[in-house]
Design a protein around this motif. Structure first.
Motif, short mmCIF file in Angstrom:
data_model
loop_
_atom_site.label_atom_id
_atom_site.label_comp_id
_atom_site.label_asym_id
_atom_site.label_seq_id
_atom_site.Cartn_x
_atom_site.Cartn_y
_atom_site.Cartn_z
N ILE A 331 0.84 -1.21 0.00
CA ILE A 331 0.00 0.00 0.00
C ILE A 331 0.87 1.25 0.00
O ILE A 331 0.61 2.22 -0.72
CB ILE A 331 -0.94 -0.01 1.22
CG1 ILE A 331 -1.98 -1.12 1.07
CG2 ILE A 331 -1.64 1.34 1.38
CD1 ILE A 331 -2.87 -1.30 2.29
N ALA A 332 1.95 1.25 0.82
CA ALA A 332 2.85 2.40 0.87
C ALA A 332 3.53 2.62 -0.47
O ALA A 332 3.67 3.78 -0.93
CB ALA A 332 3.90 2.20 1.97
N ILE A 333 3.96 1.54 -1.13
CA ILE A 333 4.61 1.66 -2.43
C ILE A 333 3.64 2.23 -3.46
O ILE A 333 4.00 3.10 -4.26
CB ILE A 333 5.15 0.29 -2.89
CG1 ILE A 333 6.29 -0.15 -1.97
CG2 ILE A 333 5.60 0.33 -4.34
CD1 ILE A 333 6.76 -1.57 -2.20
N VAL A 334 2.39 1.74 -3.43
CA VAL A 334 1.38 2.28 -4.35
C VAL A 334 1.16 3.77 -4.10
O VAL A 334 1.08 4.58 -5.03
CB VAL A 334 0.05 1.50 -4.21
CG1 VAL A 334 -1.06 2.19 -5.00
CG2 VAL A 334 0.23 0.05 -4.68
N GLY A 335 1.08 4.15 -2.82
CA GLY A 335 0.89 5.56 -2.47
C GLY A 335 2.04 6.41 -2.97
O GLY A 335 1.84 7.49 -3.54
N LEU A 336 3.29 5.95 -2.77
CA LEU A 336 4.45 6.70 -3.25
C LEU A 336 4.46 6.80 -4.77
O LEU A 336 4.83 7.83 -5.34
CB LEU A 336 5.74 6.03 -2.75
CG LEU A 336 6.00 6.10 -1.25
CD1 LEU A 336 7.24 5.29 -0.88
CD2 LEU A 336 6.17 7.54 -0.80
#
Length: 885
Positions: A331-336
């Motif tokens: 999720i964090a990678i998608v957000g970044l």
């Protein structure tokens, strides 16, 4: 007595530290005890508590210490201080996440078949952990527990194995992000201000001039620059370690054998390698890359690192096979990724979008992306909190470590105040300045002292106690003209040895605590000797090649969006080097552009404007001629310098000694000036005798100044003044060659706005005749302001202002006359504006393009990439300024 209390201060501090008393209390305690003792002694024996202080009194110096404390405590917005807890949290969280274990096992499998491969893998992992955790104790313990048994099982030399682990564990002190570098940046920022004052005073004493050129001033530093400056030296040290292990393994293969990997190097193996390597490398890229790229400040990079460490802990701490273990990280990678997409695709200035209107899609995407990252952080945080209460323990350790660092900083502020109270700073300065050999002898002595102190003191103690005392003296020296970031990295490399040098090398203690009994302490001590030598070799390399430190900060600064303008005084010498290199041997394109510009028909322009443009073309030729003359004059200075410099250094040393004696005489005179002759006659007589002896010594020193000095100084000053005069002539000519052209094109850029005001101008005649006086004045004022905002339309604006003034007196006919003058000025200007736009603009723009890379460089808004890279390399070396002092 001042020397006695200074000695007492050092003895109390050393005794307290040697006995194991906490540093945070030893430093301020030694200061307070010594100041109180000096005040009490002065009161008892002389009746004056101020008697045994170098200047001022006990209350002043205690207050100075408190002021220093308050200054450090209240200025929490400084980069150097806010970044500390962020990077500490990042390091402790990654250490608790057992990242080191994964890295060591994987790297050992990867490098094992290479001679000395296990040792090389330890160095590689040490470098990665240095760029992520930066915690020496945790790194040494982790590698000692995991790698040392493996190295011993594979018949590695005990000395090589232990030395490699201990040395690799200390890489976190020089490879950014590093707490040492942050503390050094904080200390050096203050030291640079003091050094600037010292250099200005030195310049005034040497030349008699009241002001010093800004190009001679001392350059300060910041935590971000320290990170950038230490990056390449850190890599140099890593490569030295690896090269040593590889060569050792090749020469003595039985003591560092290759270890073949018994498993299969299949897709699963390489997948595990990627899964182990990519997250820490990505975190390093995000933290250091954001600083190097100028995207984030050190504070922001610290926040990025802390968040990344929390995300990594969120999937590393749970047991393998836990459902959804990688979901928060994904999720964090998608957000970044969405944030990067929005920044690269849409306008993200929300204020501009609200004010001017525009597509808000990017803002919406960014808001969703930030929400995803925050959600991933909360999810990971809850996991870390739930698993063995890790979050609470990490936060507690962060608070403890941060408090320790800050308390030591505060205590050091009081110790520094006490050191200055008894004249310690001047004593050190006078000693260093009295050393023959100038800066380099001073620098070598300071580095040797720091190295020796590293045997007994921790890196923080050295950084906060020694650096504030010696750094201003070293930074002020004009013969080396070092940068603060270079000095900081050199001290950082030197301080790093303190972790390896017995008897108090902390890395040795950490390793001894986890090493098996078969490994003797003497083997650990023998093992680090080679790596201490390698650290000193790295120190010598970086000292000899300052570009290794200075280039990267210069490059980032000059290529950033906030880069200094080309007219910045500090850039001029290197910019002129660049221009001379471009014009050396002739520049046919530039000469042709000047000739084509001269062929332009300027007769359509007003005489004043035409004369300015013609003058610009003349200045271009002057600039080209003058830059060659500058280099002839520069060569003359360089040719005369070798013969002049020894005499200059000799005379300046004599003058420095004379100034020291004169200060001593002034202090003695001040101490006896108010004494009563009846009760203190002997003391007055003793003081006067000392002053007479000092004056005799001063006269003797003055007689040692060579008789040829005055003529030599006059002759060499004439050479320097000629070079500086030619440089100033070049700069004026270079500016004059393009500035009028730029201003004229700015006039033509306003043609559309100028034409749009025609109807408003023509309507003013009826308004003046028919409207009431106030309305007519307002209309004239509005039109005048509109024309005044357009480049080159000042004549029209001036005529309208005159019409408004006479109208205020009630003279409508005179106002109409001035209005008609404004209309005539408008019509005349409109004619030549339109003609110039079609006939002259292309040629003038071509002229500016041809000059932009050479004589027009100073007038650019920012440096071109080629210019910035040249200047970064040019200014990375230290320029000797002693000839100007």
């Amino acid at each position: 007595m001042e020397l006695f209390f200074l000695f007492l201060l050092v003895v109390i501090m050393a005794t307290a530290l040697g006995s194991g008393y906490p540093v945070a209390f030893a430093l301020p305690g030694a200061a307070i005890i010594t100041i109180v003792a000096a005040a009490a002694t002065g009161y008892v024996f002389v009746g004056n508590p101020d008697a045994y202080f170098h200047s001022g009194g006990p209350s002043q110096w205690l207050t100075a210490g408190v002021t220093n404390l308050r200054g450090i405590y209240l200025e929490v917005e400084r980069d150097t201080l806010i970044a500390i807890p962020l990077f500490i949290f990042m390091g402790i969280m990654l250490q608790r996440s057992k990242i080191a274990e994964d890295l060591l096992v994987t790297m050992a499998q990867l490098f094992g078949p290479v001679p000395g491969g296990l040792g090389i893998s330890v160095v590689f992992v040490g470098a990665l952990l240095a760029a992520t955790t930066g915690i020496v104790g945790a790194t040494v313990v982790a590698m000692g527990l995991i790698s040392l048994p493996a190295m011993l099982r594979n018949n590695y030399s005990q000395s090589l194995a232990t030395g490699t682990i201990a040395a690799s564990g200390t890489l976190g002190q020089i490879i950014p992000p590093s707490i040492v570098l942050i503390i050094l940046a904080d200390q050096l920022a203050s030291a640079a201000d003091q050094a600037s004052t010292l250099r200005k005073a030195l310049h005034k004493e040497a030349t008699g001039e009241l002001s010093m050129p800004t190009t001679f001033d001392v350059s300060s530093t910041s935590a971000g620059e320290m990170f950038l400056g230490a990056f390449i030296p850190g890599l140099v040290l890593v490569l030295l370690y690896m090269a040593f292990i590889l060569i050792f393994a090749i020469l003595r293969p039985k003591l560092a054998p290759a270890v073949p990997y018994e498993g299969q190097r299949d897709a699963k193996f390489w997948g595990q390698v990627l899964l182990t390597l990519v997250p820490p490398l990505a975190l390093i890229f995000l933290v250091l890359g954001s600083i190097i790229g100028g995207i984030a400040t050190v504070n922001q990079a610290g926040a990025i690192g802390a968040a990344g460490a929390l995300i990594m802990a969120g999937y590393r701490l749970p047991e393998k096979g836990t459902p959804g273990i990688y979901i928060p990280a994904i999720i964090a990678i998608v957000g970044l990724g969405l944030i990067a997409f929005a920044l690269s695709t849409y306008e993200m200035n929300i204020k501009a979008l609200i004010v001017n209107g525009g597509d808000m899609t990017g803002i919406y995407i960014g808001a969703v992306a930030v929400g995803l990252v925050v959600f991933a952080l909360i999810w990971s945080g809850l996991r870390v909190l739930r698993i063995e209460n890790t979050m609470q323990e990490v936060m507690l350790e962060t608070a403890k470590t941060t408090s320790l660092v800050f308390i030591i900083l505060l205590g050091a502020a009081m110790l520094t105040a006490a050191f200055r109270a008894f004249g310690g700073e001047e004593l050190v300065r006078d000693y260093l300045n009295a050393l023959p050999g100038g800066f380099w002898s001073q620098f070598i002595i300071v580095m040797a002292v720091i190295f020796i102190l590293g045997f007994f003191l921790d890196f923080i103690e050295i950084a906060v106690v020694v650096v504030p005392i010696v750094a201003p003296i070293l930074l002020a020296a004009p013969d080396a003209n070092i940068t603060a970031v270079w000095l900081g990295v050199m001290i950082g490399l030197n301080i790093q040895t303190s972790f390896l040098t017995p008897p108090f090398g902390f890395a040795l203690f950490y390793l001894r605590g986890v090493a098996p009994a078969i490994v003797k302490t003497v083997q650990i001590y023998k093992g680090v000797i080679a790596f201490i030598a390698l650290q000193l070799a790295a120190l010598a390399i970086v000292g000899y090649y300052p570009q290794l430190v200075n280039y990267l900060p210069n490059r980032v600064s000059l290529l950033s969006e906030s880069s200094p303008p080309p007219r910045n005084p500090r850039l001029q010498y290197c910019l002129e080097d660049y221009v001379h290199a471009q014009l050396e041997g002739g520049n046919a394109e530039l000469s042709s552009a000047i000739e084509r510009a001269r062929d332009l028909d300027l007769s359509i322009l007003p005489q004043r404007v035409s004369a300015e443009l013609s003058g610009a073309f003349n200045d271009a030729e002057t600039a080209i001629t003058t830059i060659d003359q500058v280099w002839v004059a520069h060569a003359a200075v360089e040719q005369a310098a070798p013969a002049y410099r020894p005499q200059l250094l000799e005379v300046r040393d004599i003058e420095r000694a004379i100034r020291g004696l004169q200060r001593e005489a002034d202090e003695i005179h001040e101490s006896i000036r108010f004494l009563d002759a009846a009760s203190s006659g002997d003391r007055i007589a003793e003081g006067e005798a000392k002053i007479a002896a000092i004056e005799e010594e001063i006269a003797h020193l003055q007689g040692e100044i060579p008789e040829t000095w005055a003529d030599a100084y006059k002759t060499f000053s004439a050479l320097i003044n000629e070079e500086e005069g030619l440089r100033n002539t070049y700069r004026r000519s270079a500016d004059g060659s393009v500035e009028p052209v730029i201003n004229f094109l700015a006039i033509l850029d306003g043609n559309s706005a100028f034409a749009e005001l025609e109807q408003q101008l023509l309507a003013l005649g009826d308004i003046i005749q028919t409207a009431d006086a106030d309305a007519a004045e307002d209309a004239l004022k509005e039109a005048g302001s509109a024309f005044g905002s357009i480049a080159g339309a000042n004549e029209v604006s001036s005529d309208l202002s005159k019409a408004r003034r006479v109208l205020r007196r009630g003279d409508i006919d005179a106002a109409l006359g001035e209005w008609r003058n404004a209309v005539a000025s408008y019509e005349q200007q409109a004619a030549w504006r339109e003609a110039a736009n079609s006939q002259l603009r292309p040629g003038l723009e071509a002229y500016l393009d041809a000059t932009a890379d050479t004589i027009g460089a100073r007038q650019q808004d920012r440096l071109s990439r080629e210019q910035a890279l040249f200047l970064a390399g040019c200014s990375a070396d230290h320029r000797d300024l002693s000839l100007f002092f």
